[in-house]
Scaffold this active site. Structure first.
Site: not given
Ligand code: AMP
Length: 299
Positions: A32, A38, A62, A150, A155, A186-187, A189
């Protein structure tokens, strides 16, 4: 029409079962607080399959005891809008941790050597939590394919291995890292960063570019490239958790770097831990291309 939200595992299983009569089902697992990364996964999934199921679950197993589980950002309304915009069919947002880990839960999926270094070393137990919840989502959805970024490169490898080892039969698809226009990956966090930390956080991208430039100029010693990455991060006041060169398949340290070798980085900007990675042989000066949901490396 807004995207449907499912709160229980039972209903998620039923919805997926019904949807699979229409053709393939693609799964996009997330925690989320969605962003363009995402959304790029959801969009790719929608191009592949008529049904796209997104999971939104901040998976407690996790997170380590000293990590950010309780303050992990959440915004379900915003997430649903972004899911819809990117082409999701429905969202599974378990109504609480007990929905996935009911009383009596005791069975875990144990990842192997791929999960030992890097994130595995710095975050003990992290990948055990990840592969256990992803196995559960694969089992509930019986998805034909599942999309992962990636951004979390280790992971992705660990999940591919788990899927093959347990004969789950899901096609695991990796997608490129989506970035801000200044290169920051992008994150969710990134929301923790103060304006000053946000400015310094681009050092991860600059470290990757510096390493690519040095490789292009002939440097093939992993230790020298790692030192260059560390210096780039330190110069911006980031605390380096690791900056390591690994082969892209087994995550072993190569004797000599080749174009497919990857630099994997984790660094703290203030209290916020950021990660990034990339192939060292990618064009160092090959800028970022605009896409509907952010910027991504060309080629
Ligand atoms: P998360 O919500 O951080 O657990 O991420 C969910 C999915 O989105 C995972 O497969 C992540 O690798 C992917 N993801 C997170 N950040 C990015 C990004 N900047 N670019 C592409 N995929 C992402």
């Amino acid at each position: 029409m807004s995207v449907g939200v499912i709160a229980t595992a039972h209903d998620f299983r039923r919805a997926c079962q019904e949807a699979r009569t229409d053709g393939e089902l693609a799964l996009v697992p997330t925690m989320g607080y969605l962003h363009g990364g995402h959304q790029s996964l959801i969009q790719a999934a929608a191009l592949r399959a008529p049904t796209v199921a997104v999971t939104i679950f901040v998976n407690p197993t996790q997170f380590g005891p000293a990590e950010d589980l309780s303050r992990y950002p959440r915004n379900i309304e915003g997430d649903l809008r972004k899911c819809e915009q990117a082409g999701a069919t429905f969202v599974f947002a378990p109504k609480g941790p007990e929905e996935m880990y009911p009383p009596g839960f005791q069975t875990w999926v144990e990842p192997g050597p791929l999960a030992v270094p890097l994130e595995g070393e710095k975050r003990p137990g992290h990948f055990r939590g990840v592969v256990t919840i992803v196995t559960k989502f694969f089992a509930l959805s019986r998805a034909d394919c599942a999309f992962f970024g990636e951004k979390d490169y280790q992971q992705l490898l660990v999940i591919r291995r788990m899927n093959a080892d347990l004969n789950l039969g899901v096609e695991v698809i990796g997608r490129p890292i989506m970035r801000e226009s200044d290169g920051l990956a992008m994150s969710s966090r990134n929301a923790y960063l103060s304006p000053d930390e946000r400015a310094r956080a681009t050092a991860l991208w600059r470290a990757l570019k510096a390493v690519r430039n040095a490789f292009k100029a002939g440097e093939v010693q992993p230790a020298r490239l790692e030192e260059l990455a560390r210096q780039t991060l330190l110069a911006d006041g980031l605390r380096v958790d690791y900056a390591e060169v690994r082969d892209p398949v087994e995550l072993q340290r190569p004797e000599k770097v080749d174009a497919a070798s990857r630099l994997l980085i984790a660094a703290f900007a203030g209290k916020t831990r950021l990660i990034d990675n990339g192939a060292i042989g990618a064009a160092a000066a090959g800028g970022l291309a605009a896409t509907p949901f952010g910027f991504c490396e060309q080629g």
